[in-house]
Design a protein around this motif. Structure first.
Motif, PDB file in Angstrom:
ATOM      1  N   GLU A 286      34.377  42.300  35.662  1.00 31.27           N
ATOM      2  CA  GLU A 286      35.830  42.163  35.805  1.00 31.27           C
ATOM      3  C   GLU A 286      36.359  43.115  36.871  1.00 31.27           C
ATOM      4  O   GLU A 286      37.225  42.753  37.667  1.00 31.27           O
ATOM      5  CB  GLU A 286      36.522  42.411  34.461  1.00 31.27           C
ATOM      6  CG  GLU A 286      36.310  41.299  33.456  1.00 31.27           C
ATOM      7  CD  GLU A 286      36.772  41.675  32.051  1.00 31.27           C
ATOM      8  OE1 GLU A 286      37.288  42.797  31.850  1.00 31.27           O
ATOM      9  OE2 GLU A 286      36.597  40.840  31.148  1.00 31.27           O
ATOM     10  N   SER A 287      35.832  44.316  36.887  1.00 24.44           N
ATOM     11  CA  SER A 287      36.236  45.294  37.893  1.00 24.44           C
ATOM     12  C   SER A 287      35.844  44.827  39.300  1.00 24.44           C
ATOM     13  O   SER A 287      36.624  44.944  40.250  1.00 24.44           O
ATOM     14  CB  SER A 287      35.599  46.646  37.577  1.00 24.44           C
ATOM     15  OG  SER A 287      35.912  47.582  38.569  1.00 24.44           O
ATOM     16  N   SER A 288      34.634  44.287  39.436  1.00 24.26           N
ATOM     17  CA  SER A 288      34.181  43.794  40.740  1.00 24.26           C
ATOM     18  C   SER A 288      35.018  42.602  41.199  1.00 24.26           C
ATOM     19  O   SER A 288      35.353  42.491  42.382  1.00 24.26           O
ATOM     20  CB  SER A 288      32.698  43.416  40.674  1.00 24.26           C
ATOM     21  OG  SER A 288      31.910  44.570  40.468  1.00 24.26           O
ATOM     22  N   ILE A 289      35.381  41.725  40.280  1.00 24.62           N
ATOM     23  CA  ILE A 289      36.255  40.592  40.612  1.00 24.62           C
ATOM     24  C   ILE A 289      37.605  41.115  41.099  1.00 24.62           C
ATOM     25  O   ILE A 289      38.148  40.632  42.103  1.00 24.62           O
ATOM     26  CB  ILE A 289      36.412  39.646  39.406  1.00 24.62           C
ATOM     27  CG1 ILE A 289      35.092  38.908  39.142  1.00 24.62           C
ATOM     28  CG2 ILE A 289      37.561  38.659  39.620  1.00 24.62           C
ATOM     29  CD1 ILE A 289      35.033  38.176  37.812  1.00 24.62           C
ATOM     30  N   GLY A 290      38.134  42.116  40.415  1.00 30.10           N
ATOM     31  CA  GLY A 290      39.400  42.723  40.834  1.00 30.10           C
ATOM     32  C   GLY A 290      39.302  43.358  42.207  1.00 30.10           C
ATOM     33  O   GLY A 290      40.225  43.234  43.028  1.00 30.10           O
TER      34      GLY A 290
END
Length: 196
Positions: free
Chosen positions: A62-66
């Motif tokens: 999720e952090s990488s997508i953000g």
């Protein structure tokens, strides 16, 4: 307030992040529940370890997508030509590889960690394949790409190839290398996904 399954998994994930050994007796005592209750809610230590590792992986993804969205918006390719799904997967792998709690787990309990991470019946590998399939599907739909194999098969191959390179030190006595994993995975994906 009763301690639920998600509470236990989150607590175990935090322990891993902090570099603590996952001890079910200690965990049950800290949560003020019995070991029997703990087992009923999350299963044995291996099952809990797998679920906790997935919890951490999901947040990292999720952090990488953000990070992608902040840098590139909804673009399918970055300014450097990187495919969104592969950039996200590489960023996630790099962030995981730098995580001190995760590295401590791999150093202290390599067999348990690898089993939890790569078990096809566990929480991590099948969910990582599903998450990557979703990312690839979005890239295919929005980027006008034509896959030459099913995307779930491509995602499976990417995850297995990544595991074999990222955990090479534990699996084959070879040096693990995120850059090498990224190069191999990108070559595979570029060979399978063609522009319409």
């Amino acid at each position: 307030m009763p301690v639920g399954r998600d509470d236990i998994i989150r607590y175990a994930a935090t322990a891993i992040e902090e570099g603590k050994r996952l001890d079910l007796g200690v965990l049950a005592a800290e949560l003020h529940i019995s070991r029997v209750t703990l087992f009923r809610r999350v299963g044995n230590r291996e099952q809990l370890l797998s679920e906790a590792l997935w919890w951490l992986n999901e947040r990292s993804l999720e952090s990488s997508i953000g990070r992608w969205h902040r840098a590139n918006g909804d673009a399918v390719r970055g300014k450097d030509g990187a495919l969104r799904s592969m950039w996200i997967a590489t960023d996630h792998a790099a962030r995981t590889g730098r995580d001190s709690g995760f590295q401590k787990l791999l150093d202290d309990e390599p067999i348990a960690a690898i089993r939890a991470l790569t078990d096809p019946e566990g929480a991590v590998q099948p969910r990582m394949i599903a998450a990557l399939t979703d990312l690839l599907e979005r890239d295919v739909q929005e980027g006008g790409l034509r896959p030459s194999v099913e995307l779930s098969t491509l995602a499976f191959a990417v995850v297995r190839l990544s595991e074999s390179v990222l955990y090479a030190d534990l699996l084959a006595g070879r040096q693990s290398n995120i850059a090498t994993a990224s190069t191999l995975v990108n070559a595979l994906v570029d060979g399978v996904l063609r522009a319409d």
